[in-house]
Design a protein around this motif. Structure first.
Motif, short mmCIF file in Angstrom:
data_model
loop_
_atom_site.label_atom_id
_atom_site.label_comp_id
_atom_site.label_asym_id
_atom_site.label_seq_id
_atom_site.Cartn_x
_atom_site.Cartn_y
_atom_site.Cartn_z
N ILE A 50 34.86 36.22 54.46
CA ILE A 50 35.45 34.94 54.86
C ILE A 50 34.61 34.41 56.03
N VAL A 51 34.07 33.22 55.87
CA VAL A 51 33.29 32.64 56.98
C VAL A 51 34.20 31.71 57.76
N ASN A 52 34.33 31.99 59.04
CA ASN A 52 35.12 31.09 59.89
C ASN A 52 34.16 30.08 60.50
N LYS A 53 34.14 28.89 59.89
CA LYS A 53 33.15 27.89 60.31
C LYS A 53 33.46 27.37 61.71
N THR A 54 34.71 27.35 62.08
CA THR A 54 35.09 26.82 63.40
C THR A 54 34.68 27.78 64.51
N GLN A 55 34.96 29.07 64.30
CA GLN A 55 34.66 30.07 65.35
C GLN A 55 33.24 30.62 65.21
N GLY A 56 32.57 30.28 64.10
CA GLY A 56 31.21 30.77 63.90
C GLY A 56 31.14 32.28 63.72
N CYS A 57 32.03 32.83 62.93
CA CYS A 57 31.96 34.29 62.71
C CYS A 57 32.34 34.62 61.27
N GLU A 58 32.05 35.85 60.90
CA GLU A 58 32.38 36.32 59.55
C GLU A 58 33.45 37.39 59.63
N ILE A 59 34.33 37.36 58.67
CA ILE A 59 35.43 38.32 58.66
C ILE A 59 35.43 39.00 57.30
N ILE A 60 35.64 40.31 57.30
CA ILE A 60 35.73 40.99 56.00
C ILE A 60 37.21 41.22 55.68
N GLY A 61 37.57 40.77 54.48
CA GLY A 61 38.95 40.98 54.03
C GLY A 61 38.97 42.04 52.94
N LYS A 62 40.11 42.71 52.81
CA LYS A 62 40.25 43.71 51.73
C LYS A 62 41.06 43.10 50.60
N LEU A 63 40.66 43.43 49.39
CA LEU A 63 41.46 43.02 48.23
C LEU A 63 42.08 44.29 47.66
N ASN A 64 43.29 44.60 48.08
CA ASN A 64 43.97 45.79 47.56
C ASN A 64 44.67 45.41 46.27
N LEU A 65 43.92 45.40 45.19
CA LEU A 65 44.46 44.87 43.93
C LEU A 65 44.25 45.85 42.80
N SER A 66 45.23 45.93 41.91
CA SER A 66 45.03 46.75 40.71
C SER A 66 44.23 45.92 39.71
N LYS A 67 43.80 46.59 38.64
CA LYS A 67 43.02 45.89 37.61
C LYS A 67 43.86 44.73 37.05
N ARG A 68 45.15 45.01 36.84
CA ARG A 68 46.02 43.98 36.27
C ARG A 68 46.22 42.83 37.26
N ASP A 69 46.36 43.15 38.55
CA ASP A 69 46.49 42.08 39.55
C ASP A 69 45.28 41.15 39.47
N ARG A 70 44.11 41.76 39.33
CA ARG A 70 42.87 40.96 39.28
C ARG A 70 42.89 40.05 38.05
N GLU A 71 43.34 40.63 36.93
CA GLU A 71 43.37 39.84 35.69
C GLU A 71 44.37 38.68 35.82
N ILE A 72 45.48 38.95 36.47
CA ILE A 72 46.48 37.88 36.63
C ILE A 72 45.90 36.77 37.48
N LEU A 73 45.26 37.13 38.60
CA LEU A 73 44.68 36.10 39.47
C LEU A 73 43.63 35.29 38.71
N LEU A 74 42.79 36.00 37.95
CA LEU A 74 41.71 35.29 37.24
C LEU A 74 42.25 34.44 36.09
N SER A 75 43.44 34.80 35.60
CA SER A 75 44.05 33.97 34.54
C SER A 75 44.73 32.73 35.11
N GLY A 76 44.87 32.68 36.45
CA GLY A 76 45.60 31.56 37.05
C GLY A 76 47.10 31.83 37.11
N GLY A 77 47.46 33.09 37.31
CA GLY A 77 48.87 33.43 37.50
C GLY A 77 49.48 34.15 36.31
N LEU A 78 50.67 34.70 36.53
CA LEU A 78 51.31 35.56 35.52
C LEU A 78 51.75 34.80 34.27
N LEU A 79 52.15 33.54 34.46
CA LEU A 79 52.61 32.77 33.30
C LEU A 79 51.48 32.65 32.28
#
Ligand code: MIC
Ligand code: SF4
Length: 651
Positions: free
Chosen positions: A615-644
């Motif tokens: 994540i680039v914080n353009k205002t503060q001029g720094c980079e932040i690393i985020g974690k994606l604690n996601l299962s395979k299915r969670d990833r598929e749901i997000l990439l599908s645009g939600g559970l529906l």
């Protein structure tokens, strides 16, 4: 190595994955419950998924939350839910029949079964030996359609109970004690399992109080063994055939063991404004109290209210106290009426509220400014009573009733009244005439679903895009509850109308004379800028309400970045295609401020396969690393645009 009861039940229901703690698994769901505040969305989504009739053993739709009926909205919801249940082959418990968890325990719960409910207090069923889990309405809709429920195979915290409770000390004090040990955060991915000699000294409703409020620990669920006490309870409910004996193996290994000696417990209270802010009642003795309520799905059973009635018999309430009871079910209310206990309660000066959630969710009975309200409920989040700056204390019915007589906190052991022991009835009064049975397929076809004009089908999420240009709409602290995100109380009636309800997202953080969160979010959305919410630890505690994801999604929130996110809320975010990110380094929380502009590139690739995201914080001029604690299915749901969309694609 012996097995825990939790893993025994999971094993019988496993449909996907390996039963190894920390791994993603799918389980078959035997029963579901929905209530009217989450159920309209759940059924609207169930209909949109095109899943046909319910495919579980039992799916029950309850009306218990939204019963104040100021304006047509609540009744529109009731009629929709009644007719859509008839159409879909579900049971329907009508308004007035009681709180979903209490009624489910009485009339439907079965040891060893799985129950998924669109309410965070679904673990009440653990009191009868069910594996009962709270979830967002969309997850419950999928389960109603026969789909599996996905969760992380849990760690199991064993709570060994020894001894027995002394007079005036209640099962509520067990869970308050446990909250003082485990707190409301840091327990995601755990199940609490009770064992030990002390278990047999507790009745099913006492056990259910403990598992109910176990929700406040943030655990997946809590469960008791099923034993002779369970058998007697089921027999008294005319449901002996539902019984089976269940317990952990004697050499079961738990991830952690906590021992509680019931005979050493004392009356306790959760002080404002968190269920884990625990003190002994003795420490509070003498504090003036102006309002007391016995009710909610935690403490409104027959035995709770009989104890209250017997204590009040022949006595008058303190004149400066408003005291009310809200019986958990029509069965409880009817039994109190038939045996005369209700008359004792009325004679004391008490007010009788409906069998429903009522003031537990801020529907009336708000306390006066600057006064203390004492409740037997499970949550005392700031403002939940409907009064800004409220001071709500959570206690047992025992502490509540003596406090109401005195007008100040009093340790019930010191009240000078003999403890009125109440026997469990051999037969409960059984009258299921307010529970509508599922219709046959042929009869269902004739049903016309009633959709009042205040019921609006929720908008679908937008698909994820590869680059997010976002702006921080809000930076909040630790333990933000879904009541902060999406207030209930007076706004609860807008649950079936997302555009209307979304106006009050995060309204507790709105400043006077400043544009609201909703106005600012919609302004960004219209410019194609993504809304971002930043939070500390344990974001999304409390209620299962998926509106805490659905309404922000409607307002254009695409990303939440927090130190940690609670289980149900995280699932709801994913279901509505909001990316949940946790700080890899929690100190980076200090490197983002409200209004900062952020950029996330290669989002799709990260969601597809990476555990980290930049994540680039353009205002503060720094980079932040985020974690994606996601299962395979969670990833598929997000990439599908939600559970529906995911469900439709995979149906
Ligand atoms: C609650 O106790 O907060 C509620 C209201 O029952 C919620 C459900 C809802 O928000 O409708 C819950 O516990 O999940
Ligand atoms: Fe109803 Fe309160 Fe129980 Fe939630 S906690 S289900 S609002 S009684």
């Amino acid at each position: 190595m012996g097995k825990t009861l939790t893993y025994k039940i999971l094993e019988r229901h496993l449909v996907q994955g390996r039963l190894v703690s920390g791994e993603s698994i799918g389980i078959r769901i035997d029963q579901t419950l929905t209530q009217d505040a989450t159920g309209t969305t759940a059924f609207l989504l169930f209909e949109s998924m095109g899943l046909g009739r319910v495919k579980t053993q039992k799916s029950v739709s309850y009306i218990d939350h939204n019963m104040s009926q100021f304006g047509p909205e609540n009744h529109n919801d009731h009629l929709y839910l009644q007719t859509v249940a008839a159409k879909s082959g579900a049971y329907h418990s009508r308004a007035g029949n009681g709180i979903c968890h209490q009624v489910h325990l009485e009339r439907f719960g079965e040891p060893g079964k799985t129950l998924l409910g669109s309410d965070s207090h679904t673990p009440t069923g653990g009191g009868i030996g069910m594996l009962a889990i709270g979830a967002g309405g969309m997850d419950v809709a999928v389960a109603m359609g026969g789909g599996a429920f996905y969760l992380t195979a849990p760690k199991v915290i064993g709570v060994e109970l020894v001894g027995s409770l002394r007079p005036w000390v209640a099962s509520k004090d067990i869970i308050l004690k446990l909250l003082s040990v485990l707190s409301t955060k840091g327990n995601v991915g755990c199940v609490v399992e009770y064992f030990g000699d002390g278990v047999k000294t507790l009745s099913v409703p006492q056990r259910a109080t403990v598992t109910n409020m176990g929700a406040e620990l943030g655990v997946t669920t809590s469960v008791f063994p099923s034993d002779e006490t369970t058998r007697s309870f089921l027999e008294a409910q005319g449901r002996a055939s539902a019984y089976q004996a269940l317990s952990a193996d004697p050499d079961a290994e738990y991830d952690r063991v906590i021992k509680i000696d019931l005979s050493k417990l004392e009356p306790m209270a959760a002080c404002p404004s968190s269920p884990d802010n625990i003190k002994t009642v003795a420490e509070l003795a003498g504090k003036k109290v102006n309002q007391v309520v016995v009710g909610s799905c935690t403490n409104s059973s027959y035995t709770d209210l009989m104890m209250v009635a017997n204590t009040l018999k022949g006595r008058k309430l303190h004149p400066m106290v408003e005291f009310a009871i809200a019986p958990g079910s029509r069965q409880v209310l009817n039994m109190l009426a038939e045996n005369g206990a209700l008359a004792d309660i009325i004679a004391s000066g008490a007010r009788i509220l409906e069998s429903g959630c009522g003031c537990c969710i801020g529907q009336g009975f708000s306390p006066a400014d600057g006064t203390i309200t004492v409740r037997t409920f499970n949550r005392n989040f700031a403002g939940r009573t409907g009064t800004k700056g409220d001071m709500a204390y959570l206690v047992s019915p025992e502490t509540a009733v003596v406090t109401a007589l005195r007008g100040e906190f009093v340790d019930p052991r010191e009240c000078g009244i003999d403890y009125p022991t109440v026997e469990m009835p051999e037969h409960f009064l059984i009258d299921d005439s307010m529970i509508e049975q599922p219709l046959s397929e042929e009869e269902s076809q004739k049903v016309e679903v009633m959709r009042g004009p205040t019921i609006v089908v929720p908008e679908s999420p937008q698909d994820l895009c590869d680059t997010i240009n976002g702006k921080v709409l809000l930076k909040c602290g630790d333990k933000i509850t879904t009541d902060h995100i999406m207030p209930a109380g007076a706004f609860l009636k807008y649950r079936s109308n997302v555009p209307e309800y979304a106006k009050v997202v995060f309204n507790c953080f709105n400043e006077e004379d400043e544009p609201t969160f909703a106005t600012r979010a919609l302004a960004l959305k219209s410019k194609g800028i993504a809304g971002v919410v930043v939070a500390g630890d344990s974001y999304g505690q409390g209620s299962s309400r998926e509106h805490a994801a659905l309404c922000p999604m409607y307002l254009g929130v695409r990303v939440v970045i927090a130190k940690t996110i609670e289980r149900i809320h995280k699932a709801n975010l994913i279901n509505f295609a909001i990316v949940p990110i946790e700080f890899a380094n929690p100190d980076d929380y200090d490197n983002i401020e409200a209004h900062d502009e952020l950029e996330i590139t290669s989002l799709l690739d990260s969601v597809k396969s990476s555990d980290n995201i930049k994540i680039v914080n353009k205002t503060q001029g720094c980079e932040i690393i985020g974690k994606l604690n996601l299962s395979k299915r969670d990833r598929e749901i997000l990439l599908s645009g939600g559970l529906l969309k995911y469900t439709r694609n995979n149906a």
